[in-house]
Structure formats: structure tokens, C-alpha cells
Design an enzyme around this catalytic site. Sequence first.
Site, mmCIF file in Angstrom:
data_model
loop_
_atom_site.group_PDB
_atom_site.id
_atom_site.type_symbol
_atom_site.label_atom_id
_atom_site.label_comp_id
_atom_site.label_asym_id
_atom_site.label_seq_id
_atom_site.Cartn_x
_atom_site.Cartn_y
_atom_site.Cartn_z
ATOM 1 N N ALA A 129 0.870 -1.178 0.000
ATOM 2 C CA ALA A 129 0.000 0.000 0.000
ATOM 3 C C ALA A 129 0.903 1.222 0.000
ATOM 4 O O ALA A 129 1.823 1.319 0.815
ATOM 5 C CB ALA A 129 -0.915 -0.003 1.218
ATOM 6 N N LYS A 180 9.788 -11.964 6.211
ATOM 7 C CA LYS A 180 9.376 -10.620 5.826
ATOM 8 C C LYS A 180 10.483 -9.617 6.140
ATOM 9 O O LYS A 180 10.700 -8.659 5.385
ATOM 10 C CB LYS A 180 8.086 -10.245 6.546
#
Length: 298
Positions: A129, A180
Amino acid sequence: MSPESSPSVAIVGPGAIGTTIAALLHEIDRTPLLCGRTSRDHLALHDGDRLITIAGPVRTDPTQFDRPVDIVFLAVKATQIEAAAAWLGALTGPETVVCVLQNGVEQLDKVAPHCRRGRIVPAIVWFPAQAQPNGSVRLRGDARLSLPDTPESRAIAEALQGTRCFVELAGNFESLAWRKLLQNAAAGLMALTHRRSGMFGRPDISRLALGYLQECLAVARAEGAELGDEVPQAILDKFQASPADMGTSILTDREACRPLEWDVRNSVVSRRGRAHGIPTPISDVLVPLLAAASDGPG
């Protein structure tokens, strides 16, 4: 679950990640309380051809609240936790679940000193995003979160039930968090070069990134992460397969001259490496450069 029986939810930090979660809740008539530093009358998310507008206001004064909510999504950067402490104090009670939507593997250590009453759950955010110049947010993929498999995480999954955000309750959460982290660490190269994902198509950058990811992998394994030899190449492949103009939050912060999350995304590798006696020569070069780019002087 009907809106009447839904848990009360607050978003602290309506940036790119916070706006996305708020929009997906708003879509199913569970608009959360919006809390931040800057007053705004609405938030906007562009998801493909869809525009989701979330009516505000964004509240800026935590002293106006004296009743805890059920769920708090803490979506501020790691560099902004202290500034959000007043919101955590105002919105949390003993039963409040605080879902930390931050980078790194140290969310509990970083947030706990500022959240004395809530039950903290770290989360891994897998969706891209990006904040836009006009203040809106652009979602460039499916929304997905990974959480540790705990009762508190199940409360978060219940709060997001029916939204387009997929929630995974992971038994191997620590390994996923380190995976991650490797991805976020490599993205630090984008902040240093002021370039987007297309840069990973350069042979020299791809070699540097792969060497760095392998260095990070050695530290992750020493920390107990169960990650295979294929992970560094898989992460590099993902960067190379992304749109050439795909950015990252640390690059956005660099472009805006904001403090960078260099400590939780990059320095953690060299810090944990030293603790295990693992050499981290690439980290030892990248981290001072990122720290200087973030904090100066000069």
C-alpha cells in the site's frame, strides 16, 4: 457477524497500512475510529478501479477518550511509537487487543513499554500500500496479514471477518516474521539509491541484494527461523517480478525526508549477528549509510 455485535475498533496511524485496514472495514459497515496526528475529514483508498472513501474525522486528541475499545490496530511506523503512546493509553484496557502493524521482529519489545494495559499481538503485513501525493492511498495487491496462532489473534481475525483482508493464524509465525524482515532489509537498498523495484534488474544490484539476503538468512536461522536456502533468491525474484515503479515505505520516507526505520529493518540483522558471532559485512556498510540518511547530521 452483524455490525451491532462487532467489536469496537480503532486505527491509530491512518497512513498507507492504517487506511487500507480502515477502508476494508468500512466496506462492510464496520467503520473504525480513526486516530492520528493530523486532522482530516476523510480517508481515501484506491484499489484497482475502486475508490473507497472513509468518512472522518481523524481524531487528534486522545484526552477526549476515556473508554477502551476492543481492538486497536497500531499502524504507525516504529519511529513513531512514542508519539502514539497517548493514544494507546486512552484506548486500551486490560482486555483490549493491540494489533501491531509494523515492520521487524521486535514489535513486542518496542511497543510494550508504551502499552501497559493492552494485550499486544505482532502482525506481518504482506500487502503493498502506497501513500499518494494527494493524501490518498493506493493498494497494489491483495490484503493479507499473518498473526501468531493465539486467542488474541483470533479476536483480530474475528474483527476482520467478512472483509477482503485474509488473516492467517500461523504456527510458524517467527519464521514468517524473519522472512518478511529479509524482504524489508533488502528494500533498504531502494532508500539508499532513491530507486524503485526496477533497480533489482541490474546485475550488480541483484548480486549485492542476493549476498545481503544470504547474510540476513544466516542471522535469521541463528535466531531460530526455519527458512530454506531458496528464500534469498525467491525474495530477489519477487522484487524483479514487481512493476518497475513499485516503491516501498522506507523509500517513501526517504523521499519525504522523514526518519527511516533503519533500526528495526536493517540494524537488527547486524545486532543479532554480533550476538551470535555471525559476520555481517554487508550490513556493516548499509546500516551506517541508512542511519546517516535518516538522522544526519549534515
